[in-house]
Design an enzyme around this catalytic site. Structure first.
Site, PDB file in Angstrom:
ATOM      1  CE  LYS A 102      10.666   2.332   5.473  1.00  0.00           C
ATOM      2  NZ  LYS A 102      12.029   2.713   5.103  1.00  0.00           N
ATOM      3  NE  ARG A 140      11.498   9.608   4.509  1.00  0.00           N
ATOM      4  CZ  ARG A 140      10.427   8.909   4.141  1.00  0.00           C
ATOM      5  NH1 ARG A 140      10.108   7.790   4.754  1.00  0.00           N
ATOM      6  NH2 ARG A 140       9.673   9.332   3.143  1.00  0.00           N
TER       7      ARG A 140
END
Ligand code: HH2
Length: 276
Positions: free
Chosen positions: A220, A254
């Site tokens: 991210k 995840r």
């Protein structure tokens, strides 16, 4: 011992589970276009499993900041053949907010629905309540197109926690058993880097709420700020974040890079098993 029931699977949550990401999209932020062809997608799924994924999360719509919505028809065209091919052999999760996609994915054997909108779309709760699939309820402030435009919280952990508790209780009272519910603070979904760091630092508060917690930090954009890395170079930072999240109580991480994450989590597990 906490357990997670997901379709025909029953996971003992005595070690962090790894959810491997399979984006069947042209525009996902880190791997868009790589797995849009069926063969490439299936090959990647098998690689994720061989590397140690416990669950494969198949997505047909990018939710990156600024992403444009995709129709249900297009989303289904992308993911259903993949779900159908994999669900007989592995636990498959489907990353979607659309009830019609949920229904079709569940009919093809999906064991879990991962919804960044926490089953708030009309019809979504009805799509999952019967049967035995697990659901992941994620917090997002706003919508992907605009969510990163100046998100504001008083106490981000308290507000995210209150939202997740409220959604989990609504979903439970609709008939989804507690063992089928996972909650997720939604790193990067309407959050600044400071919000993400506060959530990660205080993750134990969310992990204590009573539902297994999923953390999605992989690649991210917060790692651009923290480590100065472009999207192709965020492996090490992502692995560190996954381990820190697991150490702070995440039951599921995840991730895109399953192999390195698995190895790193083995170290954490070894330390924790030694101590108990
Ligand atoms: N993050 C993304 C997508 N789905 N689901 C959950 N539960 N938690 C997350 O943090 C999460 C998620 C974004 O990552 P990715 O799938 O790699 O990108 P894109 O949305 O661009 O396909």
């Amino acid at each position: 011992m906490n357990v997670l029931r997901a379709g025909g699977y029953r996971f003992r949550l005595d070690r962090p589970l790894i959810m491997g990401i399979l984006n069947v999209t042209p525009d996902s932020f880190s791997d868009g276009g790589r797995f849009i062809e069926r063969e490439a997608a299936l090959e990647q799924a098998h690689r994720l499993v061989a590397d140690g994924a416990d669950i494969i999360d198949v997505g047909g719509e990018s939710t990156r900041p600024g992403a444009m919505p995709v129709s249900a028809v297009d989303e289904m065209r992308r993911i259903l053949p993949i779900v159908e091919a994999l669900a007989g052999s592995f636990p498959v999760s489907v990353d979607t907010s659309k009830p019609e996609v949920m229904v079709e994915a569940l009919a093809r054997g999906a064991a879990m629905i991962n919804d960044v909108r926490a089953l708030r779309e009309p019809g979504a709760l009805d799509a999952v309540r019967e049967g035995s699939a697990a659901v992941c309820l994620m917090h997002m402030l706003g919508e992907p197109r605009t969510m990163q435009v100046d998100p504001v919280y008083g106490d981000v952990v308290a507000e995210v926690g209150a939202f997740l508790e409220e959604r989990a209780l609504v979903v439970e009272s609709a008939g989804v058993e507690r063992e089928r519910i996972v909650i997720d603070p939604g790193f990067g979904f309407g959050k600044t880097v400071a919000h993400n760091l506060e959530l990660l630092r205080r993750l134990p508060e969310l992990a204590r709420m009573g539902w297994p917690l999923l953390a999605g930090l992989s690649r991210k954009s917060m790692f651009a700020k923290i480590a100065g890395k472009g999207v192709a170079d965020r492996l090490h930072a992502s692995v560190a974040a996954a381990v820190l999240a697991a150490a702070r109580g995440a039951a599921i991480v995840r991730v895109h890079d399953v192999g390195p994450t698995r190895d790193a989590l083995c170290v954490l597990q070894a330390i924790e098993n030694e101590g108990s």
